[in-house]
Design a protein around this motif. Structure first.
Motif, mmCIF file in Angstrom:
data_model
loop_
_atom_site.group_PDB
_atom_site.id
_atom_site.type_symbol
_atom_site.label_atom_id
_atom_site.label_comp_id
_atom_site.label_asym_id
_atom_site.label_seq_id
_atom_site.Cartn_x
_atom_site.Cartn_y
_atom_site.Cartn_z
ATOM 1 N N ALA A 4 0.964 -1.127 0.036
ATOM 2 C CA ALA A 4 0.115 -0.090 0.208
ATOM 3 C C ALA A 4 1.041 1.322 -0.021
ATOM 4 O O ALA A 4 0.528 2.339 -0.534
ATOM 5 C CB ALA A 4 -1.033 0.027 1.270
ATOM 6 N N ASP A 5 2.083 1.103 0.773
ATOM 7 C CA ASP A 5 2.721 2.237 0.915
ATOM 8 C C ASP A 5 3.346 2.855 -0.486
ATOM 9 O O ASP A 5 3.425 3.861 -1.076
ATOM 10 C CB ASP A 5 3.656 2.412 1.877
ATOM 11 N N LEU A 6 4.056 1.536 -1.219
ATOM 12 C CA LEU A 6 4.384 1.830 -2.513
ATOM 13 C C LEU A 6 3.736 2.136 -3.556
ATOM 14 O O LEU A 6 3.882 3.299 -4.313
ATOM 15 C CB LEU A 6 5.415 0.584 -3.030
ATOM 16 N N HIS A 58 4.698 -9.984 -5.176
ATOM 17 C CA HIS A 58 5.306 -8.619 -4.684
ATOM 18 C C HIS A 58 6.252 -8.126 -5.556
ATOM 19 O O HIS A 58 6.501 -6.932 -5.958
ATOM 20 C CB HIS A 58 5.445 -8.728 -3.330
ATOM 21 N N PHE A 59 7.457 -8.852 -5.659
ATOM 22 C CA PHE A 59 8.729 -8.652 -6.142
ATOM 23 C C PHE A 59 8.468 -7.887 -7.569
ATOM 24 O O PHE A 59 8.964 -6.738 -8.094
ATOM 25 C CB PHE A 59 9.907 -9.336 -5.958
ATOM 26 N N LYS A 60 7.828 -8.802 -8.401
ATOM 27 C CA LYS A 60 7.504 -8.054 -9.795
ATOM 28 C C LYS A 60 6.976 -6.693 -9.705
ATOM 29 O O LYS A 60 7.108 -5.812 -10.522
ATOM 30 C CB LYS A 60 6.765 -9.159 -10.498
ATOM 31 N N HIS A 61 5.873 -6.750 -8.877
ATOM 32 C CA HIS A 61 4.814 -5.588 -8.785
ATOM 33 C C HIS A 61 5.844 -4.505 -8.375
ATOM 34 O O HIS A 61 5.819 -3.354 -8.472
ATOM 35 C CB HIS A 61 3.537 -5.770 -7.867
ATOM 36 N N ASP A 87 11.556 -6.868 2.376
ATOM 37 C CA ASP A 87 11.796 -6.289 3.530
ATOM 38 C C ASP A 87 11.610 -4.799 3.182
ATOM 39 O O ASP A 87 12.133 -3.928 2.357
ATOM 40 C CB ASP A 87 13.481 -6.324 3.256
ATOM 41 N N ALA A 88 10.609 -4.484 4.065
ATOM 42 C CA ALA A 88 10.206 -3.384 4.217
ATOM 43 C C ALA A 88 10.965 -2.053 4.466
ATOM 44 O O ALA A 88 11.218 -1.085 3.805
ATOM 45 C CB ALA A 88 8.969 -3.051 5.196
ATOM 46 N N ALA A 89 11.775 -2.402 5.303
ATOM 47 C CA ALA A 89 13.403 -1.288 5.484
ATOM 48 C C ALA A 89 13.965 -0.914 4.219
ATOM 49 O O ALA A 89 14.382 0.091 3.987
ATOM 50 C CB ALA A 89 14.120 -1.897 6.706
ATOM 51 N N ALA A 90 14.416 -2.068 3.582
ATOM 52 C CA ALA A 90 15.086 -1.971 2.422
ATOM 53 C C ALA A 90 14.125 -1.174 1.227
ATOM 54 O O ALA A 90 14.699 -0.317 0.732
ATOM 55 C CB ALA A 90 15.608 -3.125 1.687
#
Length: 104
Positions: A4-6, A58-61, A87-90
């Motif tokens: 959601a943040d991205l 997720h990674f593709k998106h 990894d949210a921090a990354a």
């Protein structure tokens, strides 16, 4: 929360015309069709969800969102990403490296 943040960062920049790669409506529709095909055909496990589940992809998106925002070259080890949760921090660091956003 990370997705959601991205997506929110992408959407705000899109609405203000500040994406590094601003897609046209046709490009967005083509991307939707590509992602549905990817989830329904290329990844058989997605069939259980009718192609609507995003968790395994997720990674593709995330890669697409970050590229549109203007973040590139973020992966240190793509193979590790395939077998670990995001990894949210990354991703926070990746967004911090994005071109500056200015509210219009």
């Amino acid at each position: 929360m990370l997705c959601a943040d991205l997506a929110a960062n992408w959407l705000v920049r899109y609405a203000d015309g500040q994406l590094a790669r601003q897609p046209t409506p046709k490009e967005m529709q083509d991307n939707i069709e590509m992602m549905l095909h990817f989830r329904r055909v290329e990844r058989p496990a997605a069939g259980v969800y009718g192609g609507l589940c995003v968790a395994p992809y997720h990674f593709k998106h995330f890669d697409e969102l970050l590229a549109d925002i203007g973040v590139s070259g973020r992966r240190a080890n793509p193979l590790v990403e395939k077998f670990t949760p995001p990894d949210a921090a990354a991703y926070g660091r990746f967004l911090a490296a994005a071109p500056a956003y200015r509210a219009a």
